[in-house]
Motif scaffolding. Sequence first.
Motif, PDB file in Angstrom:
ATOM      1  N   GLU A 141       0.943  -1.218   0.080  1.00 17.01           N
ATOM      2  CA  GLU A 141       0.289   0.209  -0.113  1.00 17.01           C
ATOM      3  C   GLU A 141       0.842   1.127   0.043  1.00 17.01           C
ATOM      4  OE1 GLU A 141      -2.620  -0.565   3.243  1.00 17.01           O
ATOM      5  OE2 GLU A 141      -4.236  -1.130   2.122  1.00 17.01           O
ATOM      6  N   ILE A 144       1.850   1.842  -3.815  1.00 14.78           N
ATOM      7  CA  ILE A 144       1.152   2.442  -4.111  1.00 14.78           C
ATOM      8  C   ILE A 144       0.969   3.488  -3.872  1.00 14.78           C
ATOM      9  CG2 ILE A 144      -1.463   2.090  -4.792  1.00 14.78           C
ATOM     10  CD1 ILE A 144      -1.621  -1.346  -4.125  1.00 14.78           C
ATOM     11  N   GLU A 148       0.904   6.278  -7.616  1.00  9.80           N
ATOM     12  CA  GLU A 148      -0.170   5.566  -8.490  1.00  9.80           C
ATOM     13  C   GLU A 148      -0.135   7.769  -9.339  1.00  9.80           C
ATOM     14  OE1 GLU A 148      -3.184   5.586  -5.883  1.00  9.80           O
ATOM     15  OE2 GLU A 148      -2.196   6.835  -4.218  1.00  9.80           O
ATOM     16  N   GLU A 163       0.139  -2.094 -11.980  1.00 10.45           N
ATOM     17  CA  GLU A 163      -1.556  -3.642 -12.167  1.00 10.45           C
ATOM     18  C   GLU A 163      -0.471  -4.350 -11.261  1.00 10.45           C
ATOM     19  OE1 GLU A 163      -0.788  -4.615 -15.889  1.00 10.45           O
ATOM     20  OE2 GLU A 163      -1.604  -2.439 -16.825  1.00 10.45           O
ATOM     21  N   TYR A 165       1.262  -4.266  -7.658  1.00 12.74           N
ATOM     22  CA  TYR A 165       1.047  -3.898  -7.075  1.00 12.74           C
ATOM     23  C   TYR A 165      -0.258  -4.018  -6.479  1.00 12.74           C
ATOM     24  CZ  TYR A 165       5.473  -0.932  -7.724  1.00 12.74           C
ATOM     25  OH  TYR A 165       6.456  -0.783  -7.258  1.00 12.74           O
ATOM     26  N   GLU A 166      -1.513  -3.830  -7.265  1.00 12.91           N
ATOM     27  CA  GLU A 166      -2.669  -3.650  -7.079  1.00 12.91           C
ATOM     28  C   GLU A 166      -3.100  -5.287  -7.233  1.00 12.91           C
ATOM     29  OE1 GLU A 166      -4.572  -1.488 -10.289  1.00 12.91           O
ATOM     30  OE2 GLU A 166      -4.559   0.401  -9.174  1.00 12.91           O
ATOM     31  N   ARG A 169      -1.927  -6.537  -4.209  1.00 21.20           N
ATOM     32  CA  ARG A 169      -2.698  -6.666  -2.561  1.00 21.20           C
ATOM     33  C   ARG A 169      -4.558  -6.836  -2.894  1.00 21.20           C
ATOM     34  NH1 ARG A 169      -4.931   0.046  -2.750  1.00 21.20           N
ATOM     35  NH2 ARG A 169      -6.189  -0.816  -5.082  1.00 21.20           N
ATOM     36  N   ASP A 170      -4.640  -6.945  -4.217  1.00 19.98           N
ATOM     37  CA  ASP A 170      -5.687  -7.959  -4.252  1.00 19.98           C
ATOM     38  C   ASP A 170      -5.410  -8.965  -3.127  1.00 19.98           C
ATOM     39  OD1 ASP A 170      -8.578  -8.193  -5.081  1.00 19.98           O
ATOM     40  OD2 ASP A 170      -7.730 -10.064  -6.128  1.00 19.98           O
TER      41      ASP A 170
END
Length: 260
Positions: A141, A144, A148, A163, A165-166, A169-170
Amino acid sequence: MGLNIGIVGLPNVGKSTTFNALTSAGAVAANYPFATVEPNVGIVNVPDPRLEQLAAIVKPQRILPATMEFVDIAGLVKGASKGEGLGNQFLGNIRSVDAILHVVRAFEDPNVVHVEGGVDPVRDIEIINLELILADLDTVEKRITRTEKLARSGNKEAKLEMELYERLRDALSREVPARAVEVPDELENVYRQLSLLTAKPVLYVANVSEGDLANDEAPLVKKVAEFAARDKAEFVSICGQIEAEISELPPDERREYLES
């Protein structure tokens, strides 16, 4: 230097006993939580008969075997990712190793204190894994937040990184370790630079009673083996106390015992 392996687990599950068995280092192994605070370090030569054969041909001045460095890290507790139990210090020790040897208690003994009040190896594993996941989620996080704005400006590299990192995170938000996330080849270096705790390969070690050492069907041992299989990780069971006693024998007696 060869692999650097961190020994982790809840307090008082047999980490230091396992460390002593592997290294003969004589670290304190006591029947109370947090017997280890500063990490113990031991370096072990990796036996390889091919080395002696090659040395007989080449006749080098010195023979330097491969080594493994074991780091006995103090027990983690619930809330370690938020600093509980000196958690930040201990998580930092884990971050610096190449692989994790996760020791979990898989024996009943009313004379040995358990920090959670009772023996449940899967619960214990999940406590440690959740703390590692929460620490990784914080790392991702923060990355990110740093990336971002650049990604929104149209920077292609930043967009690709976002992409990843997300995706991480998911997965971490669903309590899935980072090692289970597919990483594109072009982002492998970015991924490695994150130094995520759950990206490291893990070996689950069930510390069992002497009676269950050769019994893969023992209920507590079976629970650890099944968890490791679901986690796509390796698993082994040991009796830490016996291993530690063997490690204290003179080399000839140790060899004789192991061969018997």
